[in-house]
Write a protein that holds these residues in place. Sequence first.
Motif, PDB file in Angstrom:
ATOM      1  N   TRP A  83      -7.862  46.790 -74.312  1.00  0.00           N
ATOM      2  CA  TRP A  83      -6.662  45.969 -74.255  1.00  0.00           C
ATOM      3  C   TRP A  83      -6.678  44.792 -75.236  1.00  0.00           C
ATOM      4  CZ3 TRP A  83      -8.490  41.241 -73.304  1.00  0.00           C
ATOM      5  CH2 TRP A  83      -9.677  41.125 -72.583  1.00  0.00           C
ATOM      6  N   TYR A  84      -7.641  44.772 -76.151  1.00  0.00           N
ATOM      7  CA  TYR A  84      -7.814  43.588 -77.009  1.00  0.00           C
ATOM      8  C   TYR A  84      -6.597  43.274 -77.879  1.00  0.00           C
ATOM      9  CZ  TYR A  84      -8.796  46.393 -81.183  1.00  0.00           C
ATOM     10  OH  TYR A  84      -8.703  47.241 -82.241  1.00  0.00           O
ATOM     11  N   HIS A  85      -5.711  44.230 -78.091  1.00  0.00           N
ATOM     12  CA  HIS A  85      -4.514  43.962 -78.900  1.00  0.00           C
ATOM     13  C   HIS A  85      -3.589  42.943 -78.236  1.00  0.00           C
ATOM     14  CE1 HIS A  85      -5.820  47.802 -80.653  1.00  0.00           C
ATOM     15  NE2 HIS A  85      -5.346  47.269 -81.768  1.00  0.00           N
ATOM     16  N   VAL A  86      -3.678  42.821 -76.924  1.00  0.00           N
ATOM     17  CA  VAL A  86      -2.830  41.859 -76.213  1.00  0.00           C
ATOM     18  C   VAL A  86      -3.165  40.427 -76.639  1.00  0.00           C
ATOM     19  CG1 VAL A  86      -2.229  41.007 -73.907  1.00  0.00           C
ATOM     20  CG2 VAL A  86      -2.528  43.430 -74.285  1.00  0.00           C
ATOM     21  N   ILE A  87      -4.371  40.198 -77.111  1.00  0.00           N
ATOM     22  CA  ILE A  87      -4.784  38.867 -77.555  1.00  0.00           C
ATOM     23  C   ILE A  87      -3.937  38.421 -78.749  1.00  0.00           C
ATOM     24  CG2 ILE A  87      -6.748  37.479 -78.359  1.00  0.00           C
ATOM     25  CD1 ILE A  87      -8.575  39.485 -76.915  1.00  0.00           C
ATOM     26  N   LEU A  88      -3.306  39.351 -79.445  1.00  0.00           N
ATOM     27  CA  LEU A  88      -2.434  38.992 -80.567  1.00  0.00           C
ATOM     28  C   LEU A  88      -1.238  38.153 -80.120  1.00  0.00           C
ATOM     29  CD1 LEU A  88      -2.418  42.339 -82.561  1.00  0.00           C
ATOM     30  CD2 LEU A  88      -3.491  40.175 -83.241  1.00  0.00           C
TER      31      LEU A  88
ATOM     32  N   VAL B 157       6.650  40.177 -81.802  1.00  0.00           N
ATOM     33  CA  VAL B 157       5.233  40.535 -81.713  1.00  0.00           C
ATOM     34  C   VAL B 157       4.986  41.245 -80.386  1.00  0.00           C
ATOM     35  CG1 VAL B 157       2.880  39.620 -81.607  1.00  0.00           C
ATOM     36  CG2 VAL B 157       4.525  38.620 -83.193  1.00  0.00           C
ATOM     37  N   MET B 158       5.569  40.709 -79.317  1.00  0.00           N
ATOM     38  CA  MET B 158       5.408  41.320 -78.003  1.00  0.00           C
ATOM     39  C   MET B 158       6.030  42.713 -77.955  1.00  0.00           C
ATOM     40  SD  MET B 158       6.161  37.919 -75.713  1.00  0.00           S
ATOM     41  CE  MET B 158       6.285  38.770 -74.175  1.00  0.00           C
ATOM     42  N   MET B 159       7.145  42.897 -78.663  1.00  0.00           N
ATOM     43  CA  MET B 159       7.822  44.195 -78.669  1.00  0.00           C
ATOM     44  C   MET B 159       6.985  45.268 -79.355  1.00  0.00           C
ATOM     45  SD  MET B 159      11.766  43.001 -79.326  1.00  0.00           S
ATOM     46  CE  MET B 159      12.321  44.637 -79.690  1.00  0.00           C
ATOM     47  N   VAL B 160       6.086  44.880 -80.220  1.00  0.00           N
ATOM     48  CA  VAL B 160       5.202  45.835 -80.884  1.00  0.00           C
ATOM     49  C   VAL B 160       3.906  46.022 -80.097  1.00  0.00           C
ATOM     50  CG1 VAL B 160       3.814  46.219 -82.961  1.00  0.00           C
ATOM     51  CG2 VAL B 160       6.158  45.384 -83.170  1.00  0.00           C
ATOM     52  N   VAL B 161       3.300  44.920 -79.678  1.00  0.00           N
ATOM     53  CA  VAL B 161       1.979  44.974 -79.056  1.00  0.00           C
ATOM     54  C   VAL B 161       2.025  45.595 -77.659  1.00  0.00           C
ATOM     55  CG1 VAL B 161       0.096  43.540 -78.160  1.00  0.00           C
ATOM     56  CG2 VAL B 161       1.046  43.071 -80.409  1.00  0.00           C
ATOM     57  N   ILE B 162       2.961  45.192 -76.837  1.00  0.00           N
ATOM     58  CA  ILE B 162       2.985  45.652 -75.443  1.00  0.00           C
ATOM     59  C   ILE B 162       3.156  47.169 -75.332  1.00  0.00           C
ATOM     60  CG2 ILE B 162       4.285  45.525 -73.267  1.00  0.00           C
ATOM     61  CD1 ILE B 162       4.560  42.493 -73.831  1.00  0.00           C
ATOM     62  N   PRO B 163       4.090  47.804 -76.060  1.00  0.00           N
ATOM     63  CA  PRO B 163       4.157  49.274 -75.952  1.00  0.00           C
ATOM     64  C   PRO B 163       2.884  49.981 -76.439  1.00  0.00           C
ATOM     65  CG  PRO B 163       6.167  48.433 -76.916  1.00  0.00           C
ATOM     66  CD  PRO B 163       5.212  47.285 -76.823  1.00  0.00           C
ATOM     67  N   ILE B 164       2.261  49.464 -77.489  1.00  0.00           N
ATOM     68  CA  ILE B 164       1.023  50.074 -77.984  1.00  0.00           C
ATOM     69  C   ILE B 164      -0.062  50.002 -76.916  1.00  0.00           C
ATOM     70  CG2 ILE B 164      -0.877  49.768 -79.635  1.00  0.00           C
ATOM     71  CD1 ILE B 164       1.263  49.004 -81.705  1.00  0.00           C
ATOM     72  N   VAL B 165      -0.228  48.831 -76.313  1.00  0.00           N
ATOM     73  CA  VAL B 165      -1.241  48.670 -75.273  1.00  0.00           C
ATOM     74  C   VAL B 165      -0.900  49.526 -74.061  1.00  0.00           C
ATOM     75  CG1 VAL B 165      -2.255  47.003 -73.668  1.00  0.00           C
ATOM     76  CG2 VAL B 165      -1.953  46.400 -76.064  1.00  0.00           C
TER      77      VAL B 165
END
Length: 171
Positions: A92-97, A129-137
């Motif tokens: 889940w480390y991408h959420v840190i972005l 940023v959230m719209m990209v990161v959250i679906p990926i995670v």
Amino acid sequence: MKKKSKSSSDLEKSSKARVLALGSVMAFIIAISPYIFYLYESFPQEQTWDTLLFSFKTNYYSTLYVAAWNFMNKFVPLLLLIVWFFTCKHWWYHVILIPISMYIFQIVSSLNDDIEYIDEFEIYYIIPVMMVVIPIVYLIRLKLFDKVVHGIDLDKIDKELKEYEAKERDI
């Protein structure tokens, strides 16, 4: 043959040395983070700071001391989040972005003297940023959940579907 095994062991040693060196640098950065934060105390209690190399003036903040304090309150957590991002081994480390982007926008807004309201509208800049990161995670989590909890291997299912389609074409 011995040369190859020697060179591979040399590569392993140099790789381990790099990992150890990088870990040492990260540990050093974390250890000195309180000292980095308290660097604001070395700034003067005036609006203008004249040195031999440069002259710095703040228009928005009452003193350079307050400006440096505000900057360090945003920079040190950003620095620690970046260290965490690059050293985290969890899925889940991408959420840190998301908090990293928040602190970046806060630093930019605190350095920009023309902005009237600081730390109020950064959430609107973080939404993309959230719209990209959250679906990926979420997709990574779904794949892990299916594989670990339900025992569903999507690659295996895809392979079986392709074999089934090949059999259907042959018939």
